[in-house]
Structures are given as structure tokens and as C-alpha cells.
Design a protein around this motif. Sequence first.
Motif, PDB file in Angstrom:
ATOM      1  N   ILE A  84      -9.573  -0.582   8.441  1.00 23.96           N
ATOM      2  CA  ILE A  84     -10.397  -1.738   8.098  1.00 23.96           C
ATOM      3  C   ILE A  84      -9.553  -2.940   7.690  1.00 23.96           C
ATOM      4  CG2 ILE A  84     -10.696  -1.370   5.616  1.00 23.96           C
ATOM      5  CD1 ILE A  84     -13.447  -2.252   8.145  1.00 23.96           C
ATOM      6  N   GLU A  85      -8.275  -2.707   7.361  1.00 17.34           N
ATOM      7  CA  GLU A  85      -7.398  -3.817   7.010  1.00 17.34           C
ATOM      8  C   GLU A  85      -7.376  -4.869   8.113  1.00 17.34           C
ATOM      9  OE1 GLU A  85      -5.681  -4.136   4.238  1.00 17.34           O
ATOM     10  OE2 GLU A  85      -6.053  -2.176   3.311  1.00 17.34           O
ATOM     11  N   ARG A  86      -7.506  -4.436   9.352  1.00 18.26           N
ATOM     12  CA  ARG A  86      -7.419  -5.357  10.482  1.00 18.26           C
ATOM     13  C   ARG A  86      -8.675  -6.205  10.656  1.00 18.26           C
ATOM     14  NH1 ARG A  86      -5.003  -1.021  14.925  1.00 18.26           N
ATOM     15  NH2 ARG A  86      -3.278  -0.280  13.636  1.00 18.26           N
ATOM     16  N   LEU A  87      -9.756  -5.838   9.968  1.00 16.64           N
ATOM     17  CA  LEU A  87     -11.033  -6.535  10.160  1.00 16.64           C
ATOM     18  C   LEU A  87     -11.416  -7.414   8.980  1.00 16.64           C
ATOM     19  CD1 LEU A  87     -13.121  -3.600  11.674  1.00 16.64           C
ATOM     20  CD2 LEU A  87     -12.009  -5.464  12.888  1.00 16.64           C
ATOM     21  N   ARG A  88     -10.513  -7.576   8.024  1.00 15.81           N
ATOM     22  CA  ARG A  88     -10.877  -8.313   6.813  1.00 15.81           C
ATOM     23  C   ARG A  88     -11.301  -9.742   7.102  1.00 15.81           C
ATOM     24  NH1 ARG A  88      -6.279  -7.780   2.475  1.00 15.81           N
ATOM     25  NH2 ARG A  88      -4.977  -7.647   4.343  1.00 15.81           N
ATOM     26  N   ASP A  89     -10.690 -10.399   8.092  1.00 17.70           N
ATOM     27  CA  ASP A  89     -10.952 -11.811   8.358  1.00 17.70           C
ATOM     28  C   ASP A  89     -11.760 -12.016   9.634  1.00 17.70           C
ATOM     29  OD1 ASP A  89      -9.449 -12.582   6.107  1.00 17.70           O
ATOM     30  OD2 ASP A  89      -7.594 -12.330   7.257  1.00 17.70           O
ATOM     31  N   ASN A  90     -12.523 -11.002  10.049  1.00 21.24           N
ATOM     32  CA  ASN A  90     -13.342 -11.118  11.252  1.00 21.24           C
ATOM     33  C   ASN A  90     -14.641 -11.844  10.918  1.00 21.24           C
ATOM     34  OD1 ASN A  90     -15.406 -10.315  13.277  1.00 21.24           O
ATOM     35  ND2 ASN A  90     -13.685  -9.184  14.151  1.00 21.24           N
ATOM     36  N   HIS A  91     -14.793 -13.094  11.395  1.00 17.51           N
ATOM     37  CA  HIS A  91     -15.939 -13.921  11.015  1.00 17.51           C
ATOM     38  C   HIS A  91     -17.241 -13.423  11.639  1.00 17.51           C
ATOM     39  CE1 HIS A  91     -13.337 -16.730   8.979  1.00 17.51           C
ATOM     40  NE2 HIS A  91     -12.593 -16.869  10.060  1.00 17.51           N
ATOM     41  N   GLN A  92     -17.172 -12.871  12.851  1.00 15.18           N
ATOM     42  CA  GLN A  92     -18.398 -12.363  13.478  1.00 15.18           C
ATOM     43  C   GLN A  92     -18.956 -11.172  12.704  1.00 15.18           C
ATOM     44  OE1 GLN A  92     -15.637 -13.068  15.587  1.00 15.18           O
ATOM     45  NE2 GLN A  92     -16.547 -15.034  16.140  1.00 15.18           N
ATOM     46  N   LEU A  93     -18.054 -10.290  12.250  1.00 11.96           N
ATOM     47  CA  LEU A  93     -18.492  -9.150  11.453  1.00 11.96           C
ATOM     48  C   LEU A  93     -19.109  -9.616  10.145  1.00 11.96           C
ATOM     49  CD1 LEU A  93     -18.620  -6.095  10.962  1.00 11.96           C
ATOM     50  CD2 LEU A  93     -16.327  -6.237   9.997  1.00 11.96           C
ATOM     51  N   THR A  94     -18.496 -10.599   9.504  1.00 11.13           N
ATOM     52  CA  THR A  94     -19.022 -11.117   8.243  1.00 11.13           C
ATOM     53  C   THR A  94     -20.398 -11.731   8.434  1.00 11.13           C
ATOM     54  OG1 THR A  94     -16.776 -11.563   7.485  1.00 11.13           O
ATOM     55  CG2 THR A  94     -18.555 -12.673   6.320  1.00 11.13           C
ATOM     56  N   ALA A  95     -20.586 -12.490   9.527  1.00  8.52           N
ATOM     57  CA  ALA A  95     -21.887 -13.114   9.789  1.00  8.52           C
ATOM     58  C   ALA A  95     -22.953 -12.061  10.042  1.00  8.52           C
ATOM     59  CB  ALA A  95     -21.770 -14.053  10.984  1.00  8.52           C
ATOM     60  N   PHE A 146     -12.214   8.178   4.482  1.00  6.03           N
ATOM     61  CA  PHE A 146     -10.972   8.779   4.971  1.00  6.03           C
ATOM     62  C   PHE A 146     -10.638   8.320   6.387  1.00  6.03           C
ATOM     63  CE2 PHE A 146     -11.932  12.578   2.005  1.00  6.03           C
ATOM     64  CZ  PHE A 146     -11.341  11.916   0.946  1.00  6.03           C
ATOM     65  N   LEU A 147     -11.647   8.095   7.212  1.00  8.39           N
ATOM     66  CA  LEU A 147     -11.395   7.640   8.578  1.00  8.39           C
ATOM     67  C   LEU A 147     -11.131   6.142   8.638  1.00  8.39           C
ATOM     68  CD1 LEU A 147     -11.354   7.993  11.652  1.00  8.39           C
ATOM     69  CD2 LEU A 147     -13.856   7.718  11.628  1.00  8.39           C
ATOM     70  N   GLY A 148     -11.938   5.360   7.925  1.00  5.82           N
ATOM     71  CA  GLY A 148     -11.930   3.925   8.153  1.00  5.82           C
ATOM     72  C   GLY A 148     -11.011   3.099   7.290  1.00  5.82           C
ATOM     73  N   ALA A 149     -10.694   3.566   6.082  1.00  4.66           N
ATOM     74  CA  ALA A 149      -9.941   2.718   5.153  1.00  4.66           C
ATOM     75  C   ALA A 149      -8.630   2.193   5.732  1.00  4.66           C
ATOM     76  CB  ALA A 149      -9.703   3.468   3.839  1.00  4.66           C
ATOM     77  N   SER A 165       0.844  -1.188   0.000  1.00  3.53           N
ATOM     78  CA  SER A 165       0.000   0.000   0.000  1.00  3.53           C
ATOM     79  C   SER A 165       0.881   1.241   0.000  1.00  3.53           C
ATOM     80  CB  SER A 165      -0.904   0.008   1.229  1.00  3.53           C
ATOM     81  OG  SER A 165      -1.798  -1.073   1.208  1.00  3.53           O
ATOM     82  N   PRO A 166       0.432   2.305  -0.650  1.00  5.41           N
ATOM     83  CA  PRO A 166       1.200   3.555  -0.595  1.00  5.41           C
ATOM     84  C   PRO A 166       1.372   4.023   0.848  1.00  5.41           C
ATOM     85  CG  PRO A 166      -0.502   3.655  -2.288  1.00  5.41           C
ATOM     86  CD  PRO A 166      -0.743   2.403  -1.519  1.00  5.41           C
ATOM     87  N   VAL A 211      -1.987   3.501   8.831  1.00  6.63           N
ATOM     88  CA  VAL A 211      -2.757   4.081   9.930  1.00  6.63           C
ATOM     89  C   VAL A 211      -1.985   5.247  10.547  1.00  6.63           C
ATOM     90  CG1 VAL A 211      -3.700   3.670  12.231  1.00  6.63           C
ATOM     91  CG2 VAL A 211      -3.962   1.937  10.440  1.00  6.63           C
ATOM     92  N   ASN A 212      -2.651   6.408  10.595  1.00 10.51           N
ATOM     93  CA  ASN A 212      -2.095   7.608  11.201  1.00 10.51           C
ATOM     94  C   ASN A 212      -3.194   8.217  12.061  1.00 10.51           C
ATOM     95  OD1 ASN A 212      -1.313  10.312  11.753  1.00 10.51           O
ATOM     96  ND2 ASN A 212       0.031  10.342   9.955  1.00 10.51           N
ATOM     97  N   ARG A 213      -3.140   7.991  13.349  1.00  6.30           N
ATOM     98  CA  ARG A 213      -4.230   8.390  14.228  1.00  6.30           C
ATOM     99  C   ARG A 213      -4.412   9.907  14.273  1.00  6.30           C
ATOM    100  NH1 ARG A 213      -5.874   3.896  17.012  1.00  6.30           N
ATOM    101  NH2 ARG A 213      -4.398   2.155  16.978  1.00  6.30           N
ATOM    102  N   GLY A 214      -3.320  10.642  14.198  1.00  4.83           N
ATOM    103  CA  GLY A 214      -3.430  12.096  14.194  1.00  4.83           C
ATOM    104  C   GLY A 214      -4.175  12.597  12.980  1.00  4.83           C
ATOM    105  N   TRP A 215      -3.786  12.069  11.810  1.00  8.01           N
ATOM    106  CA  TRP A 215      -4.481  12.463  10.577  1.00  8.01           C
ATOM    107  C   TRP A 215      -5.939  12.037  10.617  1.00  8.01           C
ATOM    108  CZ3 TRP A 215      -6.921   9.612   6.725  1.00  8.01           C
ATOM    109  CH2 TRP A 215      -7.247  10.319   5.565  1.00  8.01           C
ATOM    110  N   ALA A 216      -6.216  10.831  11.140  1.00  3.45           N
ATOM    111  CA  ALA A 216      -7.589  10.345  11.224  1.00  3.45           C
ATOM    112  C   ALA A 216      -8.447  11.259  12.082  1.00  3.45           C
ATOM    113  CB  ALA A 216      -7.604   8.919  11.778  1.00  3.45           C
TER     114      ALA A 216
END
Length: 474
Positions: free
Chosen positions: A372-383, A366-369, A227-228, A233-238
Amino acid sequence: MPATRPITGRPTSRRCEMNKPRYPTLMEATRIWARIGLLSFGGPAGQIAMMHRILVEEQKWLGEKRFLHALNYCMLLPGPEAQQLAVYIGWLMHRTLGGIIAGVLFVLPGVVAIMGLSWIYAIWGNVGIVEALFFGLKAAVLAIVVQAVIRIGSRALKNAAMLAIAAAAFIAIFAFGVPFPLIILAAGLIGFIGSRANIPAFRDGGGHGKVGSVQVADADTLLGEESPEHTRVNRGWALRISAVLLGMWLIPVALLFLLLGPANVFSQIAGFFSTMAVVTFGGAYAVLAYVAQEAVQHYGWLAPGEMLDGLGMAETTPGPLIMVTQFVGFMGALREAGGLSPLLAGTLGGLLTTWVTFTPCFLWIFLGAPFIERLRDNHQLTAALTAITAAVVGVILNLAVWFGLHLVFGEMRVFTGLGMQVNVPVPGSINPASALLTLAALVAMLQFRVGIFKVLIGSAAAGILLYLSGLGGI
């Protein structure tokens, strides 16, 4: 003989560099986003497939995996996924400015077209031939909604549990008037609990599948799989970008409530469509069920037939289908203009609706992208999302039934009992011309696979012919 570089690490050959896709300059990208905005007909599936064709296949600016990764995130969000996908890719290539340009140009043609058609509708809507054109469009719109029920249902209702959720959602909204956000919340909770309990129907989630002609492939992505730098993740920018966008979104809403009061139509428009921007999971047709329930039945901003007219406008113009909300805001403010000119009030109401509907889309990206990388394989979220998609099928079915009853029948009776309040059509009030035109549009789309745009044009022409021939209760 010169020394040979060992073949390790990244390929460095001239052939590799020549074949490697490249990001465009900001000016090149702006021209392409303008082109995409002007060509964005056909609803979200067609729009996403068109973006894939232009950006991945034609321009080769990014690869299949990167495109699908962005799409998967956008389909988790409330609001129009095609527009959010444009913002995501614009941000990926050219940071915040690129995302803003892509998102604005994606909706701008639709904003202009819907506003122009709203003016025509307000000024000449009671002219016979204009009424006939919209009479024909309504039949096509109903066929499109029915097709959406079938298409989404075939993908989402894979087992008895999903069928039960869809049925319960339909009964809840059709018979008991349960608000759409509560249905979505309940469905997501059921999916989450089902996954946590390891119930087989919820175990694998199911995902969203493909959209349009987009297929999973293993093509190389731009800049490899990395990724560029600005996507990290930059919490200040977010926090900074969130503060700016929240202010742009909510400060005008708060000022309207403070200066005009909560009963004013502009305050109601700002509050209602801001709420809609947060809870509208499931695509445009699910959103329309919520808008129809509230804008028509609760606020009285427009009649059921006019809601269909607005949807016909959105189907025949570029941009997200959710642009129909601009027409709703236009008509609501037009009829409660206060001391303003009705057309000026309608214009302001339509633009206000568009502002509070689409500004949050930039916030979600702008906030979430980066996170969200950390949630790609979250099965509960997918269900949870799979259960929400099933509930959305029931909600869209309610939209089809609701539109169909008001389109084909001229009179309704209200049945009440057991906590229910159901509209029952009076058989003698059927409009034969409307019923036949709707049936023809359904057969064209479902049996002969005629495209949406052709069905819309054909139905509009049929409505005008019926009017000119003196037939059909237009």
C-alpha cells in the motif's frame, strides 16, 4: 585530545540514543495489547485515540507519523479499522506473530462479553427487569447512531456533489432496498470517474481527516523514518501468508456448504458474514445498516428491536462495535438449531460469525501493508474513497431512521408504488416513554456533549426506573 567524530550521517550521541523510542519485547507488547483490549470502549474513534495515547504518548514505542501512516491504510479497508490498526502496529513491531497477538487480544474481551450477554439474553431476556434495561439501552443506541450521522456527515459532505451522493444512497437503500454493496460500488465508481474527468468536487479527494484526538504532528518516528526489514515487499511471503489465511477463512465455509447444504443456518451465517467482511467499507454503523437489512428482513434471524439490543451490548462492552454480529449469528443459530441444543447452536453460530468476520482482517493487513506504500498519493483512489464515505452517510441515516421507526412506533404500514417499498409509521402506535427517553438521550449527547458510556448507563437506569414505577409501555 582525542579525535572528534564528524557530525555527519546518523546522530550517535548517548543523549540521542537515550531519547530514541524503542520497540518493546514481545512479552511487553502482549501485556500492553491485553490492556488495550480491555479498555477498548467507545467505538472506533475512542479506540484509535486510546491506542494513540498508550502507544505513542505514554509508551513512546512509535511516533506520530508512523501511527498515522498505519491508520490511513486501515481506513481504506473493509472491516473494523481500529482492530486492523492494532494488527498493523503489532506486525510492524513483531512481524506476523506480533500482528496476530495484537489483533486477537483486541477482540477477545468483546468476544467473551458478548457471548455471556447473549446467553443472558436468550435465557432471561423475557424477564421484566432485563427487558427494561434493554428498553433504555435502545434509546441511547439510537442517539449514538444519530450522532454518528452528524459527525461523519460534517466531515464528509463538503460540497454539493457529496451531498447528492449521500442523498441518493439514502433513497436507494430506504425506498428501493438497493443492496449496500451495490451502493458502495456505485459511489466508488462515481468518485473514480469524477477524479479522472478532473471535476472540481472530486479533484482533491478530501481524505479521511483526523479520528478522535489524533492530530497530525511531526514527531520523530521509531527507527527514524525507515521501515523495519520485514515490512519490505516480499512476494513469496505475501503468497504464502495469503494462502494460509484464505484457507483458514474459506475452507470452513466451503465445508459447511458441502456438508450441510446452502439452506442450513450455519452455511447462511458463514456465507453472509464472509461477504460482509469484503464489502463493509465505511465503519461499523454502515455495516449495521447492511446487517439489519439482510439479517432482519431477508433471513429473519432476529427482530428489529433485538438488533438494537445487540447493538446496546456492543456499545457497552470492550472491542469493536462490529462485535454485534456475534449476537446476530448467535440468535440466528439459536432459533434454527436443528438437532442441536439451542444454546449450543447459538454459541457455535456466534463463534462462526466472529471467525469469518475477523479472519479476513488479518489477511488485508499481512498481504496489503507492504504494497500500500505505493498507493499513498493516488488521487483517483482517494476520490473514490471520498465518494464512498459520502454514500456511507446516507446509509447510516437510513439505519437511524429504520431504528427510530421501530423503536418509537409499534405498528407500520407498507407503502408501495413507483418501484418503492417504504415503511410508514402508524401515528397512534407511538410509545411515549420510548420517544421521550430517546429525545433525552439525543439532547444529552448533542447539546450537553455527555459521553457515550454515561448516556448508555443513564438510559439503562432510566428504563429500569420506568419499569419499577409501572410507567412506560415496556
